[in-house]
Design a protein around this motif. Structure first.
Motif, PDB file in Angstrom:
ATOM      1  N   ASP A 153      32.235  35.002  27.633  1.00  8.19           N
ATOM      2  CA  ASP A 153      31.157  35.792  28.235  1.00  8.19           C
ATOM      3  C   ASP A 153      30.075  34.935  28.883  1.00  8.19           C
ATOM      4  O   ASP A 153      29.112  35.463  29.442  1.00  8.19           O
ATOM      5  CB  ASP A 153      30.489  36.678  27.165  1.00  8.19           C
ATOM      6  CG  ASP A 153      31.419  37.767  26.648  1.00  8.19           C
ATOM      7  OD1 ASP A 153      32.405  38.077  27.346  1.00  8.19           O
ATOM      8  OD2 ASP A 153      31.166  38.296  25.546  1.00  8.19           O
ATOM      9  N   GLU A 202      25.563  43.843  20.621  1.00 11.63           N
ATOM     10  CA  GLU A 202      26.996  44.122  20.780  1.00 11.63           C
ATOM     11  C   GLU A 202      27.832  42.882  20.473  1.00 11.63           C
ATOM     12  O   GLU A 202      28.907  42.976  19.863  1.00 11.63           O
ATOM     13  CB  GLU A 202      27.269  44.625  22.197  1.00 11.63           C
ATOM     14  CG  GLU A 202      26.683  46.008  22.464  1.00 11.63           C
ATOM     15  CD  GLU A 202      26.734  46.393  23.937  1.00 11.63           C
ATOM     16  OE1 GLU A 202      27.078  45.519  24.772  1.00 11.63           O
ATOM     17  OE2 GLU A 202      26.425  47.556  24.256  1.00 11.63           O
ATOM     18  N   MET A 203      27.336  41.712  20.888  1.00  9.59           N
ATOM     19  CA  MET A 203      28.046  40.461  20.581  1.00  9.59           C
ATOM     20  C   MET A 203      28.105  40.229  19.080  1.00  9.59           C
ATOM     21  O   MET A 203      29.135  39.827  18.529  1.00  9.59           O
ATOM     22  CB  MET A 203      27.345  39.277  21.247  1.00  9.59           C
ATOM     23  CG  MET A 203      27.450  39.219  22.750  1.00  9.59           C
ATOM     24  SD  MET A 203      26.451  37.856  23.409  1.00  9.59           S
ATOM     25  CE  MET A 203      26.339  38.312  25.143  1.00  9.59           C
ATOM     26  N   GLN A 253      27.950  42.484  16.707  1.00  6.41           N
ATOM     27  CA  GLN A 253      28.860  43.453  16.098  1.00  6.41           C
ATOM     28  C   GLN A 253      30.320  43.052  16.314  1.00  6.41           C
ATOM     29  O   GLN A 253      31.150  43.164  15.404  1.00  6.41           O
ATOM     30  CB  GLN A 253      28.600  44.841  16.695  1.00  6.41           C
ATOM     31  CG  GLN A 253      27.265  45.431  16.289  1.00  6.41           C
ATOM     32  CD  GLN A 253      26.883  46.689  17.061  1.00  6.41           C
ATOM     33  OE1 GLN A 253      27.515  47.008  18.072  1.00  6.41           O
ATOM     34  NE2 GLN A 253      25.872  47.403  16.592  1.00  6.41           N
ATOM     35  N   ALA A 254      30.623  42.553  17.514  1.00  7.96           N
ATOM     36  CA  ALA A 254      31.996  42.110  17.805  1.00  7.96           C
ATOM     37  C   ALA A 254      32.357  40.917  16.923  1.00  7.96           C
ATOM     38  O   ALA A 254      33.484  40.805  16.427  1.00  7.96           O
ATOM     39  CB  ALA A 254      32.122  41.749  19.270  1.00  7.96           C
ATOM     40  N   GLU A 255      31.409  40.008  16.715  1.00 10.06           N
ATOM     41  CA  GLU A 255      31.647  38.834  15.867  1.00 10.06           C
ATOM     42  C   GLU A 255      31.916  39.255  14.429  1.00 10.06           C
ATOM     43  O   GLU A 255      32.800  38.708  13.761  1.00 10.06           O
ATOM     44  CB  GLU A 255      30.442  37.908  15.934  1.00 10.06           C
ATOM     45  CG  GLU A 255      30.640  36.579  15.229  1.00 10.06           C
ATOM     46  CD  GLU A 255      29.429  35.684  15.324  1.00 10.06           C
ATOM     47  OE1 GLU A 255      28.388  36.004  14.711  1.00 10.06           O
ATOM     48  OE2 GLU A 255      29.505  34.666  16.028  1.00 10.06           O
ATOM     49  N   LEU A 289      33.204  42.112  13.462  1.00 14.22           N
ATOM     50  CA  LEU A 289      34.523  42.738  13.409  1.00 14.22           C
ATOM     51  C   LEU A 289      35.622  41.680  13.353  1.00 14.22           C
ATOM     52  O   LEU A 289      36.602  41.809  12.621  1.00 14.22           O
ATOM     53  CB  LEU A 289      34.719  43.644  14.622  1.00 14.22           C
ATOM     54  CG  LEU A 289      33.929  44.959  14.628  1.00 14.22           C
ATOM     55  CD1 LEU A 289      34.109  45.695  15.946  1.00 14.22           C
ATOM     56  CD2 LEU A 289      34.364  45.850  13.451  1.00 14.22           C
ATOM     57  N   LEU A 290      35.450  40.612  14.136  1.00 13.19           N
ATOM     58  CA  LEU A 290      36.440  39.538  14.134  1.00 13.19           C
ATOM     59  C   LEU A 290      36.468  38.831  12.775  1.00 13.19           C
ATOM     60  O   LEU A 290      37.529  38.442  12.279  1.00 13.19           O
ATOM     61  CB  LEU A 290      36.116  38.525  15.241  1.00 13.19           C
ATOM     62  CG  LEU A 290      36.381  38.988  16.679  1.00 13.19           C
ATOM     63  CD1 LEU A 290      35.878  37.952  17.674  1.00 13.19           C
ATOM     64  CD2 LEU A 290      37.877  39.237  16.892  1.00 13.19           C
TER      65      LEU A 290
END
Length: 240
Positions: free
Chosen positions: A186, A230-231, A233-235, A237-238
């Motif tokens: 990104d 959002e970044m 939250q994505a981190e 989840l990973l």
């Protein structure tokens, strides 16, 4: 030796040439703050007074003052029996700081706004050129450096010194988050968005509309905080 220590000019020489104790303190404080903000000293790094005093060519006493102010800024933490550690950054904990920064950025256009003279216009024109260079060749550390330098340029749009002081403290509480959270995939997109912001604010400065520059800055800060969330939250989840 870190990347910053290699690139920093002769800090010991600057300190020796400084005319006053306050000037020496400001040099030390700024160098350490920049290294923390650029993640040359990542969260958890132990800052050795002995090593830093040797690098700077000073005694530990004036160095301790700089470390105490950095602790008050929330950038380091002194722990008994451990030493001085660089603090971690947590977007959830800094959410309210971001909210306050949004409001303060907008106040730049109403509290003693400066007239955009030729000096300011030239400064923002140079920022625009640097943004174009970064957009052409995105680089994480260059992005962080431009983020810091552009903040200080934006500070010059108001003559309200208390506003500048508070804004600076809050900026350095949050600016490391970008280096921490932006995934490599990104980076180019974030550089492009930041470049667009710099262009829009430089355009406003060119026509001497500091109010418009302040509104643009606030809007981009709000959108940036949303993207950072959002970044994060994505981190998470990973990680799960």
């Amino acid at each position: 030796m870190t990347r910053s220590e290699k690139q920093d000019p002769d800090i010991a020489g600057q300190l020796e040439a400084a005319a006053t104790a306050q000037e020496r303190f400001q040099i030390m404080y700024t160098v350490l703050r920049d290294r923390i903000s650029m993640l040359d000293y990542p969260p958890g790094t132990q800052l050795s007074e002995e090593v830093l005093a040797g690098e700077f060519g000073i005694s530990r006493s004036p160095l301790r003052k700089a470390l105490q102010i950095l602790e008050a800024d929330g950038l380091v933490l002194s722990q008994q029996g451990v030493g001085t550690l660089v603090t971690d950054v947590d977007l959830d904990e800094l959410a309210q700081v971001y909210q306050l920064r949004m409001e303060l950025n907008e106040l730049t256009g109403t509290l003693a706004p400066c007239k955009a003279d030729d000096t300011l216009k030239t400064l923002f024109s140079r920022m625009r050129a640097r943004a174009d260079t970064l957009r052409a060749t995105p680089h994480r550390q260059a992005f962080a450096r431009l983020n810091i330098d552009f903040f200080h340029a934006f500070q010059l749009l108001t003559d309200n010194l208390p506003l500048r002081d508070v804004s600076e403290k809050l900026f350095y509480r949050t600016c490391r988050i970008w280096l921490t959270l932006i995934p490599d995939r990104d980076l180019a997109a974030e550089v492009s968005i930041f470049s667009d912001e710099i262009h829009a604010i430089a355009d406003a400065v060119t026509v001497d509309d500091v109010g418009a520059a302040a509104h643009i800055r606030r809007a981009h800060l709000s959108m940036g905080f949303k993207r950072l969330t959002e970044m994060q939250q994505a981190e998470c989840l990973l990680a799960d």
